[in-house]
Design an enzyme around this catalytic site. Structure first.
Site, PDB file in Angstrom:
ATOM      1  CB  THR A   1      -8.044 -30.872  30.320  1.00 20.77           C
ATOM      2  OG1 THR A   1      -8.608 -31.797  29.376  1.00 20.77           O
ATOM      3  CG2 THR A   1      -7.840 -31.580  31.640  1.00 20.77           C
TER       4      THR A   1
ATOM      5  CG  HIS B   1       3.608 -35.018  46.300  1.00 20.68           C
ATOM      6  ND1 HIS B   1       3.650 -33.933  47.143  1.00 20.68           N
ATOM      7  CD2 HIS B   1       3.025 -36.018  47.014  1.00 20.68           C
ATOM      8  CE1 HIS B   1       3.120 -34.252  48.313  1.00 20.68           C
ATOM      9  NE2 HIS B   1       2.737 -35.514  48.256  1.00 20.68           N
TER      10      HIS B   1
END
Length: 426
Positions: free
Chosen positions: A345, A397
């Site tokens: 993006t 994560h």
């Protein structure tokens, strides 16, 4: 003979749509295969065509109605397909005549009975409304109908539910009861600036974007790491090759193709960023379907470059230009948006210096690009001015460690700053 117009299959994982606009009106003749109504889904807009020729006799789901697969949108009268026009099906007002007669003044001078909400005929309740009523325990006979043909719609049930706290008779609150439920916003007194406010309903795409962004933050352990990249080498290549590239391929040489290629190189080195979590398993994807975020009128869309590792620089740039044109004309297909293993993006086109992009589930990583800015940089003991860009990598994560994320960006940085690596690795 009549034929119902129903909501077709909407695509993978798309279950609901909103009626955006009717292209035909009751009484209009239609040919088999002719578009009748446009539906807006969370991904793209699509047209529903007539399966039979005839006359559009009735619209059951007017503009703005939320519908699901299999819901009836309207009806076609096939008997009017040939010969003289056949009488159209009774308009909605005529179908609702029994309810209207109850409220009409009597002709014999007798007192009129007290008006009550028209009971919901089972045939005049949309499937979506019935499901919602069942879930909430709502008596459909008490719900005023505003839909076409006197049908109770999902919006009618929602409005009825919203009004209940306001119209319910006050009851004493037990001492052990917690604080009362807050009154719905519609019953609050208008603010002093109400005459200067405007309420605009969110489009289905905006609602989906909002839901998915919140979902991404609630379901993933999202973290973002940053780095900066010297774009000097890439800018030199573009300055030398842009004219010849455009003459040869009919499209400009932009930055997107460099970052797509560099991202693929980094994903090959760190494959866990090109994966997704399914239950207790990690699905490592040995292909590279790269999503490229594009700003559209109703919000961001992310069309996908299939097998981007097999595309040339020209192929990438041509595909991106085609996606932009489709986004501007609202002609993106579901296949253009389906899937994707990693997303880019670029907020830099709007002037963004730094941001933390949000994951595009079920992907576990997204790369944010930003504005190129001349900045003073230390090089071999001297301060020089270089065209620099901040890049941000957001990642899940749960399966990507911080070390991997940092090394991914370092690898990406090396490829962009020394683009000859692309030639050696291709």
């Amino acid at each position: 003979m009549t034929t119902n117009i129903v909501v077709p299959e909407l695509g993978e994982s798309v279950l609901e749509a909103t009626v955006r606009t009717w292209l035909k009106q009751p009484g209009d003749r239609v040919a088999a295969g002719e578009a009748l109504v446009e539906l807006e889904t969370e991904k793209v807009n699509l047209e529903v065509a007539a399966t039979k020729a005839g006359v559009l006799a009735r619209i059951d789901s007017p503009t703005g109605t939320d519908v699901k697969i299999g819901d009836v949108l309207g009806m076609i009268d096939e008997t009017a397909a040939v010969g003289a026009p056949a009488p159209a099906a009774p308009p909605p007002a005529e179908k609702a005549a029994p309810a209207a007669e109850q409220s009409a003044p009597p002709t014999n001078g007798a007192a009129a009975p007290e008006a009550e909400p028209a009971p919901a005929d089972p045939e005049r309740v949309t499937p979506v409304a019935r499901r919602l009523a069942d879930e909430k325990g709502v008596d459909l006979a008490q719900v005023p109908a505003t839909g076409a043909g006197g049908r109770v719609t999902k919006q009618d049930v929602q409005a009825f539910l919203a009004q209940q706290p306001a119209v319910a008779a006050p009851a004493p609150v037990a001492a052990s009861q917690p604080e009362p439920a807050p009154a719905p916003p519609v019953t609050a007194p208008p603010s002093a600036n109400a005459h200067r406010e405007e309420r605009v309903r969110l489009t289905r795409r905006r609602r989906t974007i909002a839901r998915r962004l919140v979902e991404a933050q609630h379901t993933a352990a999202m973290l973002t790491t940053f780095n900066e990249i010297d774009l000097g080498a890439v800018m030199d290549i573009r300055a030398r090759r842009k004219e010849a590239f455009k003459q040869q391929h009919g499209v400009g040489l932009g930055y997107t193709s460099f970052f797509v290629k560099a991202s693929i190189g980094a994903l090959k080195a760190f494959p866990r960023l090109n994966a997704e979590i399914q239950a207790d398993e990690v699905v490592l994807k040995h292909y590279f379907d790269i999503g490229v975020a594009i700003g559209a009128e109703d919000g961001l869309v992310v069309p996908v470059l299939r097998d981007a590792d097999q595309l040339t620089f020209a192929g990438i740039e041509q595909a991106v230009v085609a996606f932009v044109q489709k986004a501007q004309t609202n002609t993106l297909a579901l296949e253009d948006l389906r899937g994707g293993t990693f997303t880019l993006t670029n907020g830099g086109v709007f002037g963004s210096m730094l941001s933390t992009p949000i994951l595009n589930p079920p992907q576990v990583a997204i790369l944010g690009l930003h504005k190129i800015e001349d900045r003073p940089i230390a090089r071999q003991g001297a301060v020089v001015i270089r065209p620099m860009m901040y890049v941000a990598l957001s990642y899940d994560h749960r399966i990507v460690d911080g070390r991997e994320a940092v090394q991914f960006l370092v690898h990406l940085k090396q490829i962009i700053e020394y683009p000859d690596i692309l030639l050696l690795e291709s």
